[in-house]
Write an enzyme that holds these catalytic residues in place. Sequence first.
Site, PDB file in Angstrom:
ATOM      1  N   PHE A  40       9.523  32.268  17.309  1.00 46.89           N
ATOM      2  CA  PHE A  40      10.679  31.373  17.215  1.00 46.89           C
ATOM      3  C   PHE A  40      10.914  30.849  15.813  1.00 46.89           C
ATOM      4  O   PHE A  40      12.038  30.775  15.338  1.00 46.89           O
ATOM      5  CB  PHE A  40      10.498  30.184  18.183  1.00 46.89           C
ATOM      6  CG  PHE A  40      10.371  30.620  19.600  1.00 46.89           C
ATOM      7  CD1 PHE A  40      11.500  30.855  20.366  1.00 46.89           C
ATOM      8  CD2 PHE A  40       9.121  30.834  20.174  1.00 46.89           C
ATOM      9  CE1 PHE A  40      11.390  31.297  21.672  1.00 46.89           C
ATOM     10  CE2 PHE A  40       9.007  31.275  21.481  1.00 46.89           C
ATOM     11  CZ  PHE A  40      10.131  31.508  22.231  1.00 46.89           C
ATOM     12  N   GLN A 105       1.532  28.916  25.261  1.00 45.47           N
ATOM     13  CA  GLN A 105       2.931  28.466  25.312  1.00 45.47           C
ATOM     14  C   GLN A 105       3.832  29.658  25.628  1.00 45.47           C
ATOM     15  O   GLN A 105       5.035  29.507  25.788  1.00 45.47           O
ATOM     16  CB  GLN A 105       3.334  27.878  23.950  1.00 45.47           C
ATOM     17  CG  GLN A 105       2.497  26.684  23.556  1.00 45.47           C
ATOM     18  CD  GLN A 105       2.642  26.357  22.065  1.00 45.47           C
ATOM     19  OE1 GLN A 105       3.584  25.699  21.655  1.00 45.47           O
ATOM     20  NE2 GLN A 105       1.713  26.823  21.262  1.00 45.47           N
ATOM     21  N   ASP A 108       5.361  35.426  28.243  1.00 44.31           N
ATOM     22  CA  ASP A 108       5.411  36.889  28.340  1.00 44.31           C
ATOM     23  C   ASP A 108       4.339  37.509  29.241  1.00 44.31           C
ATOM     24  O   ASP A 108       4.385  38.703  29.535  1.00 44.31           O
ATOM     25  CB  ASP A 108       5.342  37.525  26.931  1.00 44.31           C
ATOM     26  CG  ASP A 108       4.107  37.070  26.128  1.00 44.31           C
ATOM     27  OD1 ASP A 108       3.050  36.799  26.746  1.00 44.31           O
ATOM     28  OD2 ASP A 108       4.205  36.992  24.889  1.00 44.31           O
ATOM     29  N   HIS A 123       4.274  26.675  29.519  1.00 45.67           N
ATOM     30  CA  HIS A 123       5.735  26.788  29.502  1.00 45.67           C
ATOM     31  C   HIS A 123       6.235  27.729  30.605  1.00 45.67           C
ATOM     32  O   HIS A 123       7.327  28.290  30.498  1.00 45.67           O
ATOM     33  CB  HIS A 123       6.231  27.249  28.123  1.00 45.67           C
ATOM     34  CG  HIS A 123       6.004  26.224  27.039  1.00 45.67           C
ATOM     35  ND1 HIS A 123       6.193  26.477  25.702  1.00 45.67           N
ATOM     36  CD2 HIS A 123       5.611  24.917  27.118  1.00 45.67           C
ATOM     37  CE1 HIS A 123       5.921  25.376  24.997  1.00 45.67           C
ATOM     38  NE2 HIS A 123       5.552  24.429  25.831  1.00 45.67           N
TER      39      HIS A 123
HETATM   40  N1  APR Z   1      -0.323  36.655  12.995  1.00 47.89           N
HETATM   41  C1  APR Z   1      -0.471  35.327  12.706  1.00 47.89           C
HETATM   42  N2  APR Z   1       0.510  34.426  12.808  1.00 47.89           N
HETATM   43  C2  APR Z   1       1.724  34.870  13.197  1.00 47.89           C
HETATM   44  C3  APR Z   1       1.968  36.240  13.488  1.00 47.89           C
HETATM   45  C4  APR Z   1       0.891  37.154  13.377  1.00 47.89           C
HETATM   46  N3  APR Z   1       1.022  38.452  13.629  1.00 47.89           N
HETATM   47  N4  APR Z   1       3.281  36.365  13.825  1.00 47.89           N
HETATM   48  C5  APR Z   1       3.810  35.144  13.731  1.00 47.89           C
HETATM   49  N5  APR Z   1       2.889  34.240  13.363  1.00 47.89           N
HETATM   50  C6  APR Z   1       3.026  32.782  13.199  1.00 47.89           C
HETATM   51  C7  APR Z   1       4.292  32.340  12.518  1.00 47.89           C
HETATM   52  O1  APR Z   1       4.088  32.256  11.134  1.00 47.89           O
HETATM   53  C8  APR Z   1       4.537  30.962  13.167  1.00 47.89           C
HETATM   54  O2  APR Z   1       4.014  29.912  12.381  1.00 47.89           O
HETATM   55  O3  APR Z   1       3.071  32.248  14.503  1.00 47.89           O
HETATM   56  C9  APR Z   1       3.789  31.028  14.487  1.00 47.89           C
HETATM   57  C10 APR Z   1       4.694  31.010  15.705  1.00 47.89           C
HETATM   58  O4  APR Z   1       5.310  29.754  15.777  1.00 47.89           O
HETATM   59  P1  APR Z   1       6.580  29.513  16.726  1.00 47.89           P
HETATM   60  O5  APR Z   1       7.551  30.618  16.513  1.00 47.89           O
HETATM   61  O6  APR Z   1       7.052  28.138  16.493  1.00 47.89           O
HETATM   62  O7  APR Z   1       5.971  29.709  18.192  1.00 47.89           O
HETATM   63  P2  APR Z   1       5.265  28.627  19.109  1.00 47.89           P
HETATM   64  O8  APR Z   1       4.416  27.709  18.314  1.00 47.89           O
HETATM   65  O9  APR Z   1       4.668  29.352  20.243  1.00 47.89           O
HETATM   66  O10 APR Z   1       6.523  27.825  19.635  1.00 47.89           O
HETATM   67  C11 APR Z   1       6.358  26.849  20.629  1.00 47.89           C
HETATM   68  O11 APR Z   1       8.711  26.639  20.864  1.00 47.89           O
HETATM   69  O12 APR Z   1      10.912  27.390  21.108  1.00 47.89           O
HETATM   70  C12 APR Z   1       9.743  27.028  21.734  1.00 47.89           C
HETATM   71  O13 APR Z   1       9.352  27.409  23.971  1.00 47.89           O
HETATM   72  C13 APR Z   1       9.179  28.019  22.720  1.00 47.89           C
HETATM   73  O14 APR Z   1       6.891  28.174  23.504  1.00 47.89           O
HETATM   74  C14 APR Z   1       7.719  28.100  22.361  1.00 47.89           C
HETATM   75  C15 APR Z   1       7.506  26.820  21.570  1.00 47.89           C
END
Ligand code: APR
Length: 262
Positions: A40, A105, A108, A123
């Site tokens: 996200f 969270q 999938d 979630h």
């Molecule tokens: N390896 C390490 N880190 C990664 C990788 C990877 N291959 N791919 C992405 N990331 C990191 C990104 O840099 C980012 O900081 O994972 C993090 C994902 O953060 P978010 O996109 O904010 O996801 P998340 O923390 O799960 O979001 C929480 O937000 O929109 C809502 O409901 C949705 O459950 C979700 C919640």
Amino acid sequence: MVSALASRGVEAIAELIVKSRKAVALTGAGISTESGIPDFRGPQGLWKRVDPKIGTIEFFMEHPDEFWRFQLDRLKEMMKAKPNRAHYALAELEKMGKLSAVITQNVDGLHLKAGSKNVIEIHGNLRTAVCIRCKRVIPIEEALRLIESGVFPPKCEKCGSLLKTGSILFNEPIPEEALTRSYIEAETCDFMMAIGTSLQVYPAAYLPVLAKRRGAKLAIINMEPTPLDDIADVVVHGKVGDVLESVLKLVKNMVEGRGQRA
Ligand code: APR
Ligand code: ZN
């Protein structure tokens, strides 16, 4: 490959896992990007292309058709996705008795597909759909069949109200049982790993804080910095697949080495 800096972090994490009485993982969308599901808030994040208001309960109530069109695209993506090295490493650690729970969270289902057993989906998930009035829960396939037969947005066959996907939307409460279980895990663990999460969404982002307050060690594995890096005992900025694969290898070596000495 993990960098030299990261490899010191990997060692520290492996040692903490081996020493811990109870280790738990908190995962986010970053653990599934290597399975082809965009996160996200990362560089290619969904919320950079799409207005996050589509993920609110208010948007769903006002525009259920648009919400379902958006969800159908994500569903297709998730249904064909396979677990990656990071999901499998966590499943293997659990099998070895070195990880007691995965709080995720993600909606999938990839932790379960990888074989993790104690998974708390705070979630919700996309395996189900739920009626907003009578709360009947049905497999997502039934909702998809309704859509195929022309009922769009899909409606409950019992009471005629709208069906929503089983994932939790912004401004919706977290399912009570999942929330209670995740608080218990955070309060009783002595090591927590936050993996692939930006730690910006609550209450998930509060769990590492809670664990730290109760005296647990905290490791953060994420590509980018997070707001909780300052309170973590170990921070590894790297790809989750590389990092967790290396951690698993080290843990196996340590456990086997110990067995030989005993
Ligand atoms: N390896 C390490 N880190 C990664 C990788 C990877 N291959 N791919 C992405 N990331 C990191 C990104 O840099 C980012 O900081 O994972 C993090 C994902 O953060 P978010 O996109 O904010 O996801 P998340 O923390 O799960 O979001 C929480 O937000 O929109 C809502 O409901 C949705 O459950 C979700 C919640
Ligand atoms: Zn109903």
